[in-house]
Design a protein around this motif. Structure first.
Motif, mmCIF file in Angstrom:
data_model
loop_
_atom_site.group_PDB
_atom_site.id
_atom_site.type_symbol
_atom_site.label_atom_id
_atom_site.label_comp_id
_atom_site.label_asym_id
_atom_site.label_seq_id
_atom_site.Cartn_x
_atom_site.Cartn_y
_atom_site.Cartn_z
ATOM 1 N N SER A 1 -11.425 24.805 -69.760
ATOM 2 C CA SER A 1 -10.206 24.653 -68.959
ATOM 3 C C SER A 1 -10.379 23.493 -67.990
ATOM 4 N N ALA A 2 -9.302 23.134 -67.337
ATOM 5 C CA ALA A 2 -9.335 22.057 -66.340
ATOM 6 C C ALA A 2 -10.385 22.373 -65.277
ATOM 7 N N VAL A 3 -11.030 21.341 -64.765
ATOM 8 C CA VAL A 3 -12.148 21.531 -63.839
ATOM 9 C C VAL A 3 -11.745 22.262 -62.566
ATOM 10 N N ASP A 4 -10.501 22.200 -62.153
ATOM 11 C CA ASP A 4 -10.104 22.885 -60.928
ATOM 12 C C ASP A 4 -9.776 24.359 -61.142
ATOM 13 N N LEU A 5 -9.665 24.808 -62.381
ATOM 14 C CA LEU A 5 -9.329 26.201 -62.636
ATOM 15 C C LEU A 5 -10.510 27.125 -62.352
ATOM 16 N N ASP A 6 -11.702 26.762 -62.739
ATOM 17 C CA ASP A 6 -12.867 27.623 -62.565
ATOM 18 C C ASP A 6 -13.121 27.942 -61.088
ATOM 19 N N PRO A 7 -13.150 26.954 -60.194
ATOM 20 C CA PRO A 7 -13.328 27.293 -58.778
ATOM 21 C C PRO A 7 -12.186 28.147 -58.217
ATOM 22 N N ALA A 8 -10.979 27.938 -58.710
ATOM 23 C CA ALA A 8 -9.845 28.745 -58.253
ATOM 24 C C ALA A 8 -10.026 30.200 -58.674
ATOM 25 N N LEU A 9 -10.452 30.422 -59.915
ATOM 26 C CA LEU A 9 -10.690 31.788 -60.376
ATOM 27 C C LEU A 9 -11.857 32.423 -59.631
#
Length: 100
Positions: free
Chosen positions: A51-59
């Protein structure tokens, strides 16, 4: 040039105008992470390793504040894993577990 959609998919031209709603919602929610701590519903957080790199930290951040959540990451899948060109059965299996 856009790909022709499958019979049950909306054409990309229909979806593109809705993307601004996604970015607007993200902007509106900036700085409000702690507000999710008050949610008491069971929550399933799905993501893929591609997934997009910003999705993992958001989750990750949501998983720290949501009191009743379960996080699942699908190795090798990206944002559109659930569509007909991804691996919808893997996503469906996880959703079945969650809703049963």
């Amino acid at each position: 040039r856009f790909q022709r959609p499958l019979d049950d998919e909306p054409p990309l031209q229909t979806l593109i105008p809705t993307v601004h709603f996604d970015t607007r919602l993200v902007a509106e929610m900036a700085g409000r992470l702690e507000s999710f701590r008050a949610l008491r519903t069971e929550t399933l957080l799905l993501g893929g390793s591609k997934s997009a790199v910003d999705l993992d930290p958001a989750l990750d951040a949501l998983a720290t504040v949501l009191p009743n959540c379960r996080r699942v990451e699908f190795p090798g899948l990206g944002h559109i894993a659930a569509d007909n060109h991804g691996e919808p059965l893997r996503v469906a299996d996880e959703l079945r577990r969650y809703f049963s």
